[in-house]
Design a protein around this motif. Structure first.
Motif, PDB file in Angstrom:
ATOM      1  N   VAL A   1       0.768  -1.124   0.078  1.00  0.00           N
ATOM      2  CA  VAL A   1      -0.104   0.015   0.022  1.00  0.00           C
ATOM      3  C   VAL A   1       0.907   1.105  -0.017  1.00  0.00           C
ATOM      4  N   ASN A   2       2.132   1.020   0.326  1.00  0.00           N
ATOM      5  CA  ASN A   2       3.189   2.446   0.232  1.00  0.00           C
ATOM      6  C   ASN A   2       3.610   2.594  -0.978  1.00  0.00           C
ATOM      7  N   ALA A   3       3.141   1.623  -2.081  1.00  0.00           N
ATOM      8  CA  ALA A   3       3.665   1.865  -3.378  1.00  0.00           C
ATOM      9  C   ALA A   3       3.252   3.105  -4.126  1.00  0.00           C
ATOM     10  N   ILE A   4       2.186   3.610  -3.542  1.00  0.00           N
ATOM     11  CA  ILE A   4       1.609   4.740  -4.026  1.00  0.00           C
ATOM     12  C   ILE A   4       2.155   5.591  -3.052  1.00  0.00           C
ATOM     13  N   GLN A   5       3.382   6.619  -3.779  1.00  0.00           N
ATOM     14  CA  GLN A   5       3.993   7.740  -3.037  1.00  0.00           C
ATOM     15  C   GLN A   5       3.092   8.843  -2.622  1.00  0.00           C
ATOM     16  N   LEU A   6       3.459   9.519  -1.381  1.00  0.00           N
ATOM     17  CA  LEU A   6       2.672  10.947  -1.066  1.00  0.00           C
ATOM     18  C   LEU A   6       3.014  11.777  -2.113  1.00  0.00           C
ATOM     19  N   GLU A   7       4.317  12.051  -2.822  1.00  0.00           N
ATOM     20  CA  GLU A   7       4.500  13.276  -3.746  1.00  0.00           C
ATOM     21  C   GLU A   7       3.667  13.062  -4.948  1.00  0.00           C
ATOM     22  N   TRP A   8       3.273  11.854  -5.429  1.00  0.00           N
ATOM     23  CA  TRP A   8       2.530  11.608  -6.520  1.00  0.00           C
ATOM     24  C   TRP A   8       1.054  11.990  -6.237  1.00  0.00           C
ATOM     25  N   ILE A   9       0.431  12.073  -5.076  1.00  0.00           N
ATOM     26  CA  ILE A   9      -0.780  12.489  -4.711  1.00  0.00           C
ATOM     27  C   ILE A   9      -0.703  13.966  -4.734  1.00  0.00           C
ATOM     28  N   GLU A  10       0.314  14.447  -4.020  1.00  0.00           N
ATOM     29  CA  GLU A  10       0.309  15.990  -4.088  1.00  0.00           C
ATOM     30  C   GLU A  10       0.736  16.516  -5.435  1.00  0.00           C
ATOM     31  N   GLN A  11       1.392  15.974  -6.309  1.00  0.00           N
ATOM     32  CA  GLN A  11       1.625  16.468  -7.374  1.00  0.00           C
ATOM     33  C   GLN A  11       0.384  16.385  -8.614  1.00  0.00           C
ATOM     34  N   ALA A  12      -0.542  15.326  -8.332  1.00  0.00           N
ATOM     35  CA  ALA A  12      -1.794  15.244  -8.987  1.00  0.00           C
ATOM     36  C   ALA A  12      -2.630  16.398  -8.621  1.00  0.00           C
TER      37      ALA A  12
END
Length: 440
Positions: free
Chosen positions: A23-34
């Motif tokens: 579940v940590n494969a989705i990085q927080l930086e990806w969400i913030e950038q999206a």
């Protein structure tokens, strides 16, 4: 249950070692950038900020047996109001408003970012052809019976209108059943139209398998030019018009086909004729007599290999079955009553599905088997256990016992498939609820 949690907590403290959860494969930086790219980042403090709302939508796709409110509460997603020592439940209106503010764009952007990041694991080249084998196919999802959904998605049958329906066309890697791209719209939009929206998702050095309903000169020529060394293969239509340009061998030839005036009007850049390779079975069994493909080099791609590769297209059917029967627990009606929420929810389902497939790829690598030999049900149960533990763990660590569960490979591996079936596939007969009355 409390005793079990104490044992797990003791193991975590005593061992001091934990493993990285999928579940940590989705990085927080990806969400913030999206969120930044789609102008959906939360500016002021809310009970459910945009970052948490993204996680809520993803976990909704994994925990279908829980309501949206229960998913939010079990994962402790909502922020507590001031003062911090007070406790209150999240009102359903908070969840609905946060999802409406979020829209679908951040989830779509996050899906594309994650697919690009996991490309080295999701795409496996075929050992014979040296290409990543992809498949394109469509399916439908039923939506809640609301006026907003009815206007946005419509009904397949205009005479009988039970539920609005949404049509999805996906691009899937057959070796791993990983969803590489997806396009969805109202049910009146055709599958070939939706397939054109996947051109930006076509990977390089790939061969895409199409069904006969996708036969379109405009689509296939565009697919061939979508990426470097991207090819396609589709069954022959019965009334295919062509002229033989060159014979490579018996039942193997280069052909030229005319392009209809209607297609040329829709796309003036199309030529009057286009070429492809035609390969045929010597003794066809069933409706499929052969295929046409953009792989025109007979020395590099043999007739026998191309005639055998098409049946990998069945993997996308299996993938849709895993999503609908296992992940959604046969609840084919989506949760949302508003159209934006439906599209948002579906992106979350696809993101959650890819997370499960990623865990299955890791298990398959440890067991040295194909990812399609790993049980989807066992993998999704393991991730559900990880989610529940992370919600209970104050520091977000996973105990060593979960690592032992992952290492118990025998619980995940399915028996190998039969390569030669003794009987053809047939449509399942569903008996009617009403008695028949026969006339002599």
């Amino acid at each position: 249950m409390f005793a079990q949690e104490l044992v797990l907590a003791h193991e975590t403290i005593e061992d001091g070692k934990n493993y990285e959860s999928v579940v940590n494969a989705i990085q927080l930086e990806w969400i913030e950038q999206a969120l930044l790219d789609t102008s959906k980042a939360s500016i002021r403090r809310r009970r459910l900020p945009a970052q948490q709302a993204v996680w809520l939508v993803i976990w909704m796709g994994l925990q279908r047996n829980k309501s949206i409110k229960e998913v939010c509460s079990s994962l402790d997603l909502a922020l507590q109001p001031e003062p911090q020592n007070t406790w209150s439940r999240v009102a359903p209106s908070v969840l609905t408003d946060s999802r409406r503010r979020l829209d679908e764009a951040p989830l779509a952007a996050l899906f594309k970012t994650s697919v690009a990041a996991w490309e080295s694991e999701e795409l496996v080249k075929d050992k014979v052809l040296g290409l990543s084998i992809m498949a394109v196919d469509g399916t439908t999802f039923r939506c809640q019976d609301s006026e907003d959904n009815a206007q946005a998605f419509g009904f397949i049958s205009q005479k009988h209108k039970p539920y609005p329906q949404l049509r999805l066309v996906g691009l899937m890697a057959t070796e791993t059943r990983f969803m590489v791209g997806a396009a969805f719209d109202a049910c009146q939009v055709g599958e070939a139209t939706l397939a054109r929206r996947l051109l930006a998702d076509v990977p390089a050095n790939s061969l895409t398998l199409f069904d006969r309903c996708y036969f379109s000169a405009d689509l296939l020529i565009s697919w061939n030019a979508a990426a470097s060394n991207s090819h396609w293969l589709t069954p022959v239509k019965r009334k295919l018009r062509y002229e033989v340009v060159e014979h490579f061998a018996e039942n193997d030839m280069l052909i030229s086909m005319p392009i209809s005036p209607q297609a040329q009007r829709n796309n003036p850049n199309l030529p009057t004729h286009w070429q492809a390779r035609l390969i045929l079975y010597k003794d066809p069994k069933g409706e499929i007599e052969g295929f046409i493909t953009s792989l025109v080099d007979p020395e590099k791609y043999s007739l026998e290999d191309l005639l055998a590769v098409y049946w990998q297209r069945w993997e996308i059917e299996e993938g849709y079955g895993e999503i609908k029967q296992t992940q959604l627990q046969s609840e084919v009606t989506l949760r949302s009553r508003f159209a934006v929420g439906v599209r948002q929810e579906l992106w979350g389902i696809l993101l959650a599905y890819n997370l499960v497939r990623l865990e299955m790829i890791h298990i398959a690598q440890d067991a040295d088997v194909s990812p399609t030999r790993v049980s989807f049900t066992a993998a999704i149960n393991l991730i559900d256990t990880q989610l529940r533990w992370l919600a209970l763990s104050p520091d977000g660590t996973l105990p060593s016992k979960l690592k032992q569960m992952r290492e118990s490979i025998s619980h995940f591996i399915l028996p190998d498939k039969r390569k030669n079936r003794t009987y053809p596939r047939s449509v399942l007969f569903v008996p009617t609820k009403y008695p028949f009355r026969y006339k002599h």
